[in-house]
Design a protein around this motif. Sequence first.
Motif, mmCIF file in Angstrom:
data_model
loop_
_atom_site.group_PDB
_atom_site.id
_atom_site.type_symbol
_atom_site.label_atom_id
_atom_site.label_comp_id
_atom_site.label_asym_id
_atom_site.label_seq_id
_atom_site.Cartn_x
_atom_site.Cartn_y
_atom_site.Cartn_z
ATOM 1 N N LEU A 413 -58.186 -17.606 -7.667
ATOM 2 C CA LEU A 413 -58.558 -17.873 -9.041
ATOM 3 C C LEU A 413 -58.542 -19.232 -9.308
ATOM 4 C CD1 LEU A 413 -57.927 -17.123 -12.092
ATOM 5 C CD2 LEU A 413 -55.540 -17.564 -11.584
ATOM 6 N N GLN A 414 -59.512 -19.715 -10.157
ATOM 7 C CA GLN A 414 -59.566 -21.214 -10.624
ATOM 8 C C GLN A 414 -59.551 -21.427 -12.039
ATOM 9 O OE1 GLN A 414 -62.043 -24.393 -8.732
ATOM 10 N NE2 GLN A 414 -63.485 -23.609 -10.386
ATOM 11 N N ALA A 456 -62.485 -19.794 -16.504
ATOM 12 C CA ALA A 456 -61.573 -19.452 -15.389
ATOM 13 C C ALA A 456 -62.670 -18.622 -14.530
ATOM 14 C CB ALA A 456 -60.549 -18.471 -16.117
ATOM 15 N N THR A 457 -62.157 -18.323 -13.236
ATOM 16 C CA THR A 457 -63.081 -17.682 -12.372
ATOM 17 C C THR A 457 -62.027 -16.822 -11.490
ATOM 18 O OG1 THR A 457 -64.678 -19.436 -12.109
ATOM 19 C CG2 THR A 457 -64.650 -17.689 -10.317
ATOM 20 N N LEU A 458 -62.245 -15.582 -11.291
ATOM 21 C CA LEU A 458 -61.511 -14.889 -10.259
ATOM 22 C C LEU A 458 -62.546 -14.211 -9.195
ATOM 23 C CD1 LEU A 458 -58.851 -13.410 -9.738
ATOM 24 C CD2 LEU A 458 -59.465 -11.444 -11.319
#
Length: 883
Positions: A413-414, A456-458
């Motif tokens: 996650l970012q 957000a990145t998952l």
Amino acid sequence: MMKRYMLSILVLMVFTNLAARGQSRKLSLSAHRQPLTRILGQIEEACDYSIVYSNEVVPDTMLVSIIAQKISVAELLMKILPEKQLFYKMMSDRLLVIGSNRVIKLPGETEKRISLSGRVLDRQKNAVPFASVGLMEGGAYTGGGISDENGYFQLTYPFRNGLKYTLKVSSVGYQGLVFDFAYPDTAVLAAIALSEEQNTLNTVSITTSRPLIERKTDRYIVNVEGSALAYGNTGLEVLQKSPGIWVNSEGAIKIKGNQSVMVMINDVVQRMSEDQLAEYLRSLRSEDIKKIEVISNPPSEFEAAGSGGIIHIVLKKSRNDGFSGQIGTAYKYGNRPFYAAGVSADYKLKNLYAQVNVSAVKDKSNYIGGTADIAYPDQSSYAGRTNRYNNNSRNQYRFGLAYDLSKNQLLGLQVMGGGSEMLQTFKTDILLSRPAELINGNALSDWVRKPENTGATLNYLLRLDSAGAMLKVIGDYVCSSKTELNDFTSRYTDASKNSRYRNNTPNLTNIYSLQADYTKGFNGKLELKTGLKYVAAKRDNTILNEDFVVDEWIKDDDSSNQFIYNEHLLMAYLTLEKNIHQISIKLGLRAEETYMKGNSVTSGQRFSRKYLGWFPTVFLVQKLNEKTGSALYLNYSRRLKRPQFNYLNPYRLQLNDYEVMTGNPDLLPEYTHKVELGYNFWNGFSADIYYSRTENSIAQFVNPIANHVIEYQPRNFNSSSDYGITLDAPIKFFKWWTSSNSIVLFHLATEINNFKVDQYSFYAKSMQMLTLKNLFDFDMFVNYASPYVTSNSKMGYIFYVDLGITRKVLKNRLRMRVSATDIFNTFKEQEYTNYMGTSIISYQKRPTRTIGLSLSYSLTSGKQFKNKKIEQSNEEEKNRIGN
């Protein structure tokens, strides 16, 4: 005269360097029954090679005799290795591996030989390249091999059913491994796991850094780590000084000709404006950069959008459990100050990895003197003299988490974001010349911009087998917003021309994307990649124009506008990469369907488009001589560039009394065919020629319209062509003196309606880096760019020289750097346009001559650990936000 003089100096410098380096790997040796290990050590020291071998292949008891005068390394090795049943292989320009041809035949053995393949990995399932693999039978060494850059190796031997064999595997930085297997039960070879070792193994000799430049099938790599670029530079300076990469004063980055690029850091696209990206890269330390991948023709696994290519910055990895961090600050002064500070930290505990990065910038340094002179067909003219004052603040944050669900699964996650406040004031003195009339005036523009980005990145990664098969799924969301207000006032000696108005132009963009990628390797010889991707984007633009009339603001309904844009993209790709002897082939095909709708809420104007595009890619690399590292490469791609969201808005924005910016809902996407042919001939030296042709090329067109107003509007040009030749020449004169040089000669031409503009242009740069042990590092950078064309305008030449001195103390943890930019104060920007009888000449002189001081301190505790990549899937769409 000055331009010709500087060109002569730069060309002479590069070709003098070429001639000097061309003789640097000749050596003379005289030895009588000396250990071969000692001879190899002398070769490493004299010729700046890294030579990899194991004690089983080259024992200390192996003696050789040789008398040689001024011969190449290749000739020397061919004299001494075959008699010992040894061979060598060039893995890159400066890295070679020693292997053995020795085979012990068993009594009654048949001539049938069997090939077995395997792979060497570390405990995190990452490939271990150039590992030594030795095969033994009955305690006797019978042969072996070396793993390639992906960890794969092959053993050929007359294996017999039921017999037990021993394998010895070793690599620098890892504990040696010895184990037995019985043929035909060879499953253990598929994934041989080595454990990291804190101390370097004695069984492998590596004494120098990797070459600065390495050529791959679809890209070339600048190995920053261990090179002269690795210390005392910012990330932007590393790009500026890297071969084949060009950075202008505002941080715009190009690879070849006038093609802009997309920048990625550890697989994450940097979705910032040019100035924000430049500030972020200035906060990045060169000590943290491992390598830079330059992909001028991206393969099919990347989106087809963007013809300029990709620059991928890969940060250092290889860390174990523990903590590491960096603290840095910088101060620069030209005529007003610039401050920057940043903190980054990494922490890993067992299966959990965390990373945080925070930076802030205060910029008051950008005081600019500019001029604009316009001559109209009716013999009237405009002359403006403008000063600009900045008071800008920027901040960014990144936070990432990665968790190993199992040895084969990763979840990441970012979250990232940033905000800016840009306060700019423009003061302009104006002289209008009309037939029999002179009018004086002045204008004041207060421009306030506040862009913000959050995202957000998952991502999920599943390793399916030990041969490299994997599945990646990435979900991504980004929200970008901006408030912008420009308050403009002008006063003239002719009061009828006085005006005051303001433009309020907020926007909001949301992008959602989901992608899945599958990779499968077959025996280390063939690799397949395929994937799907879906992107949904929505953009809401508002333009509120108001006139100040009788002490109040009145809305201008004719030029105010709200525009909503929706876009949906569906993409799929397939690539195949195969090695056939000395030839590497990579073929790809990508399909992208675009569906978009535009709605001008104010005017009721609507449009929609739907189109499907096919984008093939071909990459070929032929290794010509592994001993010298020479190779020939050819690649082709078809690319696409969609219009930026705001370009499609049918708006009209009055910048000042004589400049207006308008949108164009009729814009079509541009398509580019690009071909490159190159030669990588020695030690990172490379030369290539390229050609690209673009249909419906999108560019900002400068057009004089009624009432002496200049209109700037994005338009589709009929066609645009760009061809050129490039030369990159990294040179190491001595251990303490390294030079990097690049030259580009290109021709760019564009055509719209019956108007054509073209120009032959020349870029050249040279970087000299001197490292004086226990004293300081010194660098000098020289850059020249001749005039070039963009759209229907021509840009003037640019020339400047930078100097820097870096001092490392406290066991290299603290680095102090003093820099001086544009020491001769020659950097200036000029633009010329001559269209429909109207001539426009603009000039800017920024405060480029500055002196600066930067400090950075690194701290670590615990063991080392590997960074986990958190990838993003909406790469190109974020670049189109246009904030």
